[in-house]
Design a protein around this motif. Structure first.
Motif, short mmCIF file in Angstrom:
data_model
loop_
_atom_site.label_atom_id
_atom_site.label_comp_id
_atom_site.label_asym_id
_atom_site.label_seq_id
_atom_site.Cartn_x
_atom_site.Cartn_y
_atom_site.Cartn_z
N ARG A 98 42.09 39.73 55.80
CA ARG A 98 43.05 38.99 54.80
C ARG A 98 42.56 39.08 53.28
NH1 ARG A 98 43.19 35.10 58.90
NH2 ARG A 98 41.93 33.66 57.78
N GLN A 99 41.24 38.84 53.28
CA GLN A 99 40.53 38.93 52.02
C GLN A 99 40.71 40.30 51.22
OE1 GLN A 99 39.50 36.23 50.67
NE2 GLN A 99 38.99 37.11 48.71
N GLU A 101 43.27 42.26 51.50
CA GLU A 101 44.91 42.14 51.20
C GLU A 101 44.95 41.33 49.74
OE1 GLU A 101 47.18 44.01 52.19
OE2 GLU A 101 45.67 44.96 53.83
N GLN A 102 43.92 40.47 49.49
CA GLN A 102 44.15 39.48 48.35
C GLN A 102 43.26 39.94 47.27
OE1 GLN A 102 42.67 35.50 49.99
NE2 GLN A 102 44.60 35.33 51.21
N GLN A 103 42.16 40.73 47.56
CA GLN A 103 41.36 41.20 46.12
C GLN A 103 42.06 42.43 45.69
OE1 GLN A 103 37.39 41.84 48.14
NE2 GLN A 103 36.82 40.29 46.83
N GLN A 104 41.92 42.17 44.29
CA GLN A 104 42.63 43.18 43.30
C GLN A 104 41.43 43.42 42.43
OE1 GLN A 104 46.06 41.78 41.62
NE2 GLN A 104 47.18 41.53 43.61
#
Length: 191
Positions: A98-99, A101-104
């Protein structure tokens, strides 16, 4: 604030390049938390340790970003944890996925395995670096559009990275006029 992550297999110069880039751009960088966590444990770890490492890495990134100027560098990313976990344990904890997917990041630099292996008590796979590089490349190609491969001797790697970062910084500095239309060519009819 530009966020630049460095990723890739073991012994590809991520730490050295992160530190040099941070010095060059007079900003901060987040070292790889796994190293600080694993050194007192002589490199021994479990699947549960990987989630602790992931949370420590996230905290290190946030701390570095809070002190940064214009750009911040991360000496690893969660993709390293995913590939490491899948290799060592056959799967990756859902929280880490999940992390990811969230990190940009504004740019991910994938460091090639064309540097000589440097032995280190925490490094595990000197003969699998090309295999791991292929995994990183495949993951980034599938999920990240803003990555670049960095290769060659250390000085060339630094030059390549600086060129890409300078381009991003220049683009960030260009003013953008909301709602502005480009000027028509001198001979084109006016609407």
């Amino acid at each position: 604030m530009l966020r630049i992550a460095l990723t890739g297999p073991e012994s590809t110069g991520k730490t050295t390049l992160s530190r040099l880039l941070a010095e060059h751009y007079a900003t901060t960088w987040a070292p790889e938390y796994a190293r600080a966590y694993l050194e007192p444990r002589s490199g021994h770890y479990t699947l549960a340790d990987l989630e602790v490492i992931a949370r420590g890495q996230l905290a290190a990134e946030e701390a570095a970003a809070a002190r940064a100027h214009r750009v911040v560098f991360f000496d690893t990313d969660f993709l390293v944890l995913k590939i490491w976990s899948e290799h060592a344990f056959g799967h990756c904890p859902e929280w880490i996925l999940r992390q990811i997917e969230q990190q940009q990041y504004d740019l991910v630099l994938l460091l090639d395995v064309d540097l000589a292996w440097e032995p280190d008590p925490l490094r595990e796979h000197p003969n699998l670096r090309q295999h791991f590089y292929s995994l990183y490349h495949s993951e980034l190609s599938s999920h990240v559009s803003n990555f670049a491969e960095i290769s060659g001797p250390p000085a060339r790697r630094f030059e390549q990275a600086c060129y890409l970062i300078d381009e991003l910084l220049a683009a960030a500095d260009r003013p953008t006029l909301v709602g502005a239309r480009p000027n028509p060519a001198p001979d084109s009819p006016q609407p």
